[in-house]
Design a protein around this motif. Structure first.
Motif, PDB file in Angstrom:
ATOM      1  N   GLU A  83       4.940 -28.605   1.451  1.00 30.80           N
ATOM      2  CA  GLU A  83       6.242 -29.132   1.848  1.00 30.80           C
ATOM      3  C   GLU A  83       6.621 -28.553   3.202  1.00 30.80           C
ATOM      4  O   GLU A  83       6.481 -27.352   3.436  1.00 30.80           O
TER       5      GLU A  83
ATOM      6  N   THR B  65       0.940 -34.516  -0.881  1.00 25.20           N
ATOM      7  CA  THR B  65       0.171 -34.246  -2.090  1.00 25.20           C
ATOM      8  C   THR B  65      -1.202 -34.863  -1.919  1.00 25.20           C
ATOM      9  O   THR B  65      -1.338 -36.071  -1.751  1.00 25.20           O
ATOM     10  N   ARG B  66      -2.207 -34.020  -1.959  1.00 29.35           N
ATOM     11  CA  ARG B  66      -3.587 -34.475  -1.799  1.00 29.35           C
ATOM     12  C   ARG B  66      -4.139 -34.929  -3.142  1.00 29.35           C
ATOM     13  O   ARG B  66      -4.023 -34.206  -4.144  1.00 29.35           O
TER      14      ARG B  66
ATOM     15  N   GLU C 135      -1.138 -36.490  -8.668  1.00 29.59           N
ATOM     16  CA  GLU C 135      -0.024 -35.615  -9.013  1.00 29.59           C
ATOM     17  C   GLU C 135      -0.445 -34.160  -9.176  1.00 29.59           C
ATOM     18  O   GLU C 135       0.345 -33.244  -8.957  1.00 29.59           O
ATOM     19  N   ASP C 136      -1.695 -33.926  -9.572  1.00 23.59           N
ATOM     20  CA  ASP C 136      -2.185 -32.566  -9.798  1.00 23.59           C
ATOM     21  C   ASP C 136      -2.834 -31.949  -8.562  1.00 23.59           C
ATOM     22  O   ASP C 136      -3.341 -30.834  -8.619  1.00 23.59           O
ATOM     23  N   GLY C 137      -2.810 -32.676  -7.441  1.00 28.66           N
ATOM     24  CA  GLY C 137      -3.478 -32.196  -6.241  1.00 28.66           C
ATOM     25  C   GLY C 137      -2.681 -31.135  -5.506  1.00 28.66           C
ATOM     26  O   GLY C 137      -1.551 -30.795  -5.862  1.00 28.66           O
ATOM     27  N   GLU C 138      -3.307 -30.583  -4.478  1.00 28.01           N
ATOM     28  CA  GLU C 138      -2.644 -29.579  -3.642  1.00 28.01           C
ATOM     29  C   GLU C 138      -1.428 -30.193  -2.984  1.00 28.01           C
ATOM     30  O   GLU C 138      -1.450 -31.354  -2.579  1.00 28.01           O
ATOM     31  N   THR C 139      -0.378 -29.409  -2.839  1.00 30.33           N
ATOM     32  CA  THR C 139       0.824 -29.903  -2.180  1.00 30.33           C
ATOM     33  C   THR C 139       1.263 -28.953  -1.083  1.00 30.33           C
ATOM     34  O   THR C 139       0.942 -27.758  -1.098  1.00 30.33           O
TER      35      THR C 139
ATOM     36  N   LYS D 212       6.876 -33.896   1.656  1.00 28.68           N
ATOM     37  CA  LYS D 212       5.974 -33.278   0.689  1.00 28.68           C
ATOM     38  C   LYS D 212       4.660 -34.044   0.716  1.00 28.68           C
ATOM     39  O   LYS D 212       4.622 -35.251   0.485  1.00 28.68           O
TER      40      LYS D 212
ATOM     41  N   VAL E 231      -3.779 -39.252   0.272  1.00 29.87           N
ATOM     42  CA  VAL E 231      -2.752 -38.237   0.410  1.00 29.87           C
ATOM     43  C   VAL E 231      -1.427 -38.978   0.332  1.00 29.87           C
ATOM     44  O   VAL E 231      -1.224 -39.976   1.021  1.00 29.87           O
TER      45      VAL E 231
END
Length: 127
Positions: free
Chosen positions: A95, A85-86, A89-93, A83, A3
């Motif tokens: 904020e 991000t799991r 870059e395309d993972g769930e985010t 922010k 993450v």
């Protein structure tokens, strides 16, 4: 599963180091939090911290990370945002801002902690 934790606000490098320190003090997160540095720009003397990388997995740590993050944000002033991000870059985010956390009552803090824990929890068999 990794993450990535990016921070926005004034003095990002110092804020990242401070959050790293908070997280590293927790036994559940020791050895699971790393500072990732940005590429060294031309003419710079060295790299600056870019993001934190949390390495979570079967050993847990998601609930602890969520709690530390909320506590850390509640102790910040000004326009500080985080922010999460799991994966990549395309993972769930997600904020979260310091102002947003400070306005929450206890029930809402618990709800946010649960939501962050679910985002960070990597025990999902589909992953």
């Amino acid at each position: 599963m990794s993450v990535f934790v990016a921070i926005s606000g004034d003095g990002v490098a110092d804020l990242l180091r401070d959050l790293h320190s908070w997280m590293s003090e927790e036994p559940d997160l020791r050895g699971r939090v790393r500072i990732r540095e940005a590429a060294i720009p031309a003419g710079a003397l060295g790299a600056a911290p870019d993001v934190l990388q949390l390495i979570l997995g079967a050993g847990g740590g998601a609930a602890t990370a969520a709690g530390v993050l909320i506590a850390w944000l509640s102790n910040r002033s000004g326009e500080v945002g985080v922010k999460l991000t799991r994966g990549g870059e395309d993972g769930e985010t997600l904020e979260v801002t310091a102002k947003g956390v400070k306005g929450l009552d206890q029930a809402q803090v618990r709800e946010l902690a649960t939501f962050i824990t679910q985002l960070l929890d990597t025990t999902d068999p589909d992953e």
